[in-house]
Scaffold this motif. Structure first.
Motif, mmCIF file in Angstrom:
data_model
loop_
_atom_site.group_PDB
_atom_site.id
_atom_site.type_symbol
_atom_site.label_atom_id
_atom_site.label_comp_id
_atom_site.label_asym_id
_atom_site.label_seq_id
_atom_site.Cartn_x
_atom_site.Cartn_y
_atom_site.Cartn_z
ATOM 1 N N TYR A 48 39.608 -9.489 -19.851
ATOM 2 C CA TYR A 48 38.403 -8.840 -20.379
ATOM 3 C C TYR A 48 38.172 -7.517 -19.660
ATOM 4 O O TYR A 48 38.351 -7.433 -18.444
ATOM 5 C CB TYR A 48 37.177 -9.746 -20.206
ATOM 6 N N PRO A 49 37.742 -6.497 -20.403
ATOM 7 C CA PRO A 49 37.477 -5.211 -19.753
ATOM 8 C C PRO A 49 36.274 -5.307 -18.808
ATOM 9 O O PRO A 49 35.312 -6.000 -19.098
ATOM 10 C CB PRO A 49 37.186 -4.258 -20.917
ATOM 11 N N THR A 50 36.369 -4.616 -17.688
ATOM 12 C CA THR A 50 35.256 -4.602 -16.735
ATOM 13 C C THR A 50 34.584 -3.233 -16.700
ATOM 14 O O THR A 50 33.822 -2.927 -15.796
ATOM 15 C CB THR A 50 35.731 -5.006 -15.319
ATOM 16 N N LYS A 51 34.883 -2.431 -17.698
ATOM 17 C CA LYS A 51 34.204 -1.143 -17.897
ATOM 18 C C LYS A 51 33.774 -1.086 -19.361
ATOM 19 O O LYS A 51 34.290 -1.817 -20.189
ATOM 20 C CB LYS A 51 35.160 0.007 -17.600
ATOM 21 N N GLY A 52 32.833 -0.211 -19.658
ATOM 22 C CA GLY A 52 32.427 -0.042 -21.045
ATOM 23 C C GLY A 52 31.043 -0.569 -21.334
ATOM 24 O O GLY A 52 30.284 -0.945 -20.435
ATOM 25 N N ASP A 53 30.741 -0.616 -22.627
ATOM 26 C CA ASP A 53 29.396 -0.931 -23.110
ATOM 27 C C ASP A 53 28.908 -2.333 -22.762
ATOM 28 O O ASP A 53 27.749 -2.532 -22.444
ATOM 29 C CB ASP A 53 29.334 -0.778 -24.633
ATOM 30 N N ARG A 54 29.777 -3.308 -22.829
ATOM 31 C CA ARG A 54 29.342 -4.699 -22.695
ATOM 32 C C ARG A 54 29.194 -5.185 -21.264
ATOM 33 O O ARG A 54 28.538 -6.183 -21.023
ATOM 34 C CB ARG A 54 30.347 -5.626 -23.383
ATOM 35 N N ILE A 55 29.808 -4.512 -20.314
ATOM 36 C CA ILE A 55 29.892 -5.088 -18.972
ATOM 37 C C ILE A 55 28.525 -5.313 -18.328
ATOM 38 O O ILE A 55 28.295 -6.344 -17.698
ATOM 39 C CB ILE A 55 30.840 -4.283 -18.041
ATOM 40 N N GLY A 56 27.595 -4.395 -18.522
ATOM 41 C CA GLY A 56 26.257 -4.577 -17.949
ATOM 42 C C GLY A 56 25.601 -5.852 -18.443
ATOM 43 O O GLY A 56 25.034 -6.620 -17.665
ATOM 44 N N ARG A 57 25.703 -6.092 -19.730
ATOM 45 C CA ARG A 57 25.116 -7.299 -20.321
ATOM 46 C C ARG A 57 25.840 -8.553 -19.818
ATOM 47 O O ARG A 57 25.211 -9.564 -19.539
ATOM 48 C CB ARG A 57 25.178 -7.196 -21.847
ATOM 49 N N SER A 83 34.502 -14.233 -48.559
ATOM 50 C CA SER A 83 35.401 -15.380 -48.564
ATOM 51 C C SER A 83 34.824 -16.555 -47.787
ATOM 52 O O SER A 83 33.812 -16.456 -47.115
ATOM 53 C CB SER A 83 36.755 -14.972 -47.988
ATOM 54 N N ASP A 84 35.520 -17.661 -47.855
ATOM 55 C CA ASP A 84 35.068 -18.872 -47.168
ATOM 56 C C ASP A 84 35.641 -18.944 -45.750
ATOM 57 O O ASP A 84 36.234 -17.994 -45.257
ATOM 58 C CB ASP A 84 35.446 -20.115 -47.990
ATOM 59 N N MET A 85 35.512 -20.094 -45.129
ATOM 60 C CA MET A 85 35.949 -20.290 -43.753
ATOM 61 C C MET A 85 37.438 -20.055 -43.543
ATOM 62 O O MET A 85 37.866 -19.745 -42.438
ATOM 63 C CB MET A 85 35.590 -21.711 -43.309
ATOM 64 N N SER A 86 38.227 -20.208 -44.586
ATOM 65 C CA SER A 86 39.672 -20.036 -44.420
ATOM 66 C C SER A 86 40.034 -18.590 -44.082
ATOM 67 O O SER A 86 41.136 -18.325 -43.606
ATOM 68 C CB SER A 86 40.426 -20.496 -45.671
ATOM 69 N N ASN A 87 39.126 -17.647 -44.303
ATOM 70 C CA ASN A 87 39.376 -16.247 -43.962
ATOM 71 C C ASN A 87 38.754 -15.868 -42.616
ATOM 72 O O ASN A 87 38.776 -14.710 -42.231
ATOM 73 C CB ASN A 87 38.859 -15.301 -45.055
ATOM 74 N N LEU A 88 38.212 -16.822 -41.886
ATOM 75 C CA LEU A 88 37.599 -16.531 -40.593
ATOM 76 C C LEU A 88 38.398 -17.176 -39.475
ATOM 77 O O LEU A 88 38.922 -18.281 -39.623
ATOM 78 C CB LEU A 88 36.161 -17.046 -40.556
ATOM 79 N N GLN A 89 38.486 -16.452 -38.376
ATOM 80 C CA GLN A 89 39.159 -16.965 -37.189
ATOM 81 C C GLN A 89 38.383 -16.541 -35.956
ATOM 82 O O GLN A 89 37.619 -15.588 -35.990
ATOM 83 C CB GLN A 89 40.593 -16.431 -37.103
ATOM 84 N N THR A 90 38.591 -17.256 -34.872
ATOM 85 C CA THR A 90 38.013 -16.893 -33.590
ATOM 86 C C THR A 90 38.951 -15.930 -32.893
ATOM 87 O O THR A 90 40.161 -16.180 -32.822
ATOM 88 C CB THR A 90 37.832 -18.143 -32.708
ATOM 89 N N LEU A 91 38.409 -14.818 -32.404
ATOM 90 C CA LEU A 91 39.168 -13.909 -31.554
ATOM 91 C C LEU A 91 38.361 -13.657 -30.289
ATOM 92 O O LEU A 91 37.139 -13.473 -30.355
ATOM 93 C CB LEU A 91 39.442 -12.568 -32.248
ATOM 94 N N CYS A 92 39.041 -13.643 -29.141
ATOM 95 C CA CYS A 92 38.353 -13.224 -27.921
ATOM 96 C C CYS A 92 37.999 -11.746 -28.085
ATOM 97 O O CYS A 92 38.588 -11.040 -28.927
ATOM 98 C CB CYS A 92 39.229 -13.474 -26.686
ATOM 99 N N VAL A 93 37.041 -11.276 -27.335
ATOM 100 C CA VAL A 93 36.577 -9.894 -27.479
ATOM 101 C C VAL A 93 37.713 -8.876 -27.304
ATOM 102 O O VAL A 93 37.835 -7.948 -28.109
ATOM 103 C CB VAL A 93 35.377 -9.622 -26.543
ATOM 104 N N PRO A 94 38.606 -9.019 -26.302
ATOM 105 C CA PRO A 94 39.687 -8.039 -26.182
ATOM 106 C C PRO A 94 40.630 -8.037 -27.399
ATOM 107 O O PRO A 94 41.013 -6.960 -27.875
ATOM 108 C CB PRO A 94 40.432 -8.453 -24.910
ATOM 109 N N CYS A 95 40.991 -9.209 -27.929
ATOM 110 C CA CYS A 95 41.861 -9.251 -29.109
ATOM 111 C C CYS A 95 41.157 -8.696 -30.338
ATOM 112 O O CYS A 95 41.767 -8.010 -31.167
ATOM 113 C CB CYS A 95 42.353 -10.675 -29.369
#
Length: 112
Positions: A48-57, A83-95
């Protein structure tokens, strides 16, 4: 809608479809730590990035959505939005960030 991410979580349990990283587990680990420095140290041991917009939060008030995202496999701009659930997947924030960057570049090239 908020129902979709909940259903994606129920199915995938916060594990990234691209790299196999357990983003929900990382969220639980980070949220359990008491201080920003402890959280930063733990994040530095991940991809995970430790710089950028999200790190403070992430350091102040980590939320589940800061660690993984429900992603449209077929992008919305290509017709995947209704689309339905078949078009959704979990991705970690970096991916998810990598995929979004690649899609933006591809879209830009197609429009030329």
């Amino acid at each position: 809608s908020t129902a979709r991410p909940v259903k994606v979580y129920d199915r995938d349990r916060g594990v990234c479809a691209a790299c196999g990283f357990d983003a929900h587990r990382l969220y639980r680990q980070i949220a359990a730590l008491a201080t920003g420095p402890e959280r930063m140290q733990a994040l530095q041991r991940t991809h995970y990035p430790t710089k950028g917009d999200r790190i403070g939060r992430l350091l102040r008030d980590p939320k589940e959505g800061d660690f993984w995202e429900a992603d449209h496999i077929l992008p919305v701009e290509e017709g995947g939005g209704e689309s339905d659930m078949s078009n959704l997947q979990t991705l970690c924030v970096p991916c998810h960030a990598d995929k979004t960057r690649r899609q933006a570049q591809s879209s830009k090239e197609r429009k030329r």
